[in-house]
Motif scaffolding. Structure first.
Motif, short mmCIF file in Angstrom:
data_model
loop_
_atom_site.label_atom_id
_atom_site.label_comp_id
_atom_site.label_asym_id
_atom_site.label_seq_id
_atom_site.Cartn_x
_atom_site.Cartn_y
_atom_site.Cartn_z
N LYS A 1 -0.53 -3.40 -7.72
CA LYS A 1 -0.10 -4.37 -8.73
C LYS A 1 0.99 -3.75 -9.59
N ASN B 1 -4.28 0.47 -2.12
CA ASN B 1 -4.07 -0.83 -1.49
C ASN B 1 -3.99 -1.92 -2.55
N ASP B 2 -3.43 -3.06 -2.15
CA ASP B 2 -3.31 -4.20 -3.07
C ASP B 2 -2.70 -3.77 -4.40
N ARG C 1 -9.74 -1.02 -4.74
CA ARG C 1 -8.36 -1.01 -4.25
C ARG C 1 -7.91 0.39 -3.85
N ASP D 1 0.18 -0.93 -11.83
CA ASP D 1 -0.09 0.38 -11.25
C ASP D 1 1.14 1.28 -11.31
N SER E 1 0.83 -1.21 0.00
CA SER E 1 0.00 0.00 0.00
C SER E 1 0.86 1.26 0.00
N VAL F 1 -9.06 0.35 -10.79
CA VAL F 1 -8.65 0.59 -9.41
C VAL F 1 -9.81 0.48 -8.42
#
Length: 128
Positions: free
Chosen positions: A86, A83-84, A66, A89, A17, A63
């Motif tokens: 990838k 958050n979470d 997340r 991103d 995060s 997104v």
């Protein structure tokens, strides 16, 4: 002139995060739709999330669930909680402001053109 200053980027592993912050003015918050754009190398700039002057929020499908956009009116600061994360991103993230309210349900991803002012950007790198 709209003044936007981002902070909070960095490097993180997938699943981690980060929280981005954007300092701006009270006038900007009360007048503009503010949000976050991102641009990955070799790709077009895209909308990630936005929040209207009345608090209505908009998210890109990629997104949703997340990322969370919020603003603190007392501090004149915009946030993007991510958050979470990838690897996809990974991008330069820009705080941005647009001149008018967006219709409810607007797909923010292709709306980078709408934002007429943006900051210098902060890099987010997500490793697998």
């Amino acid at each position: 002139q709209v003044h936007l200053v981002e902070s909070g980027g960095g490097s993180v592993q997938a699943g981690g995060s980060l929280r981005l912050s954007c300092a701006t003015s009270e006038y900007t918050f009360s007048t503009y739709c503010v949000g976050w754009l991102r641009q990955a190398p070799g790709k077009e700039r895209e909308g990630v999330a936005a929040i209207d002057s009345d608090g209505t929020t908009f998210y890109a499908d990629s997104v949703k669930g997340r990322f969370t956009i919020s603003k603190d009116n007392a501090k004149n600061t915009l946030y993007l909680q991510m958050n979470d994360l990838k690897p996809e991103d990974t991008a330069m993230y820009y705080c941005a402001a647009g001149p008018a309210r967006l219709p409810p349900g607007t797909d923010i991803a292709p709306m980078a053109w709408y934002f007429t002012d943006w900051g210098q950007g902060t890099q987010v790198t997500v490793s697998s």
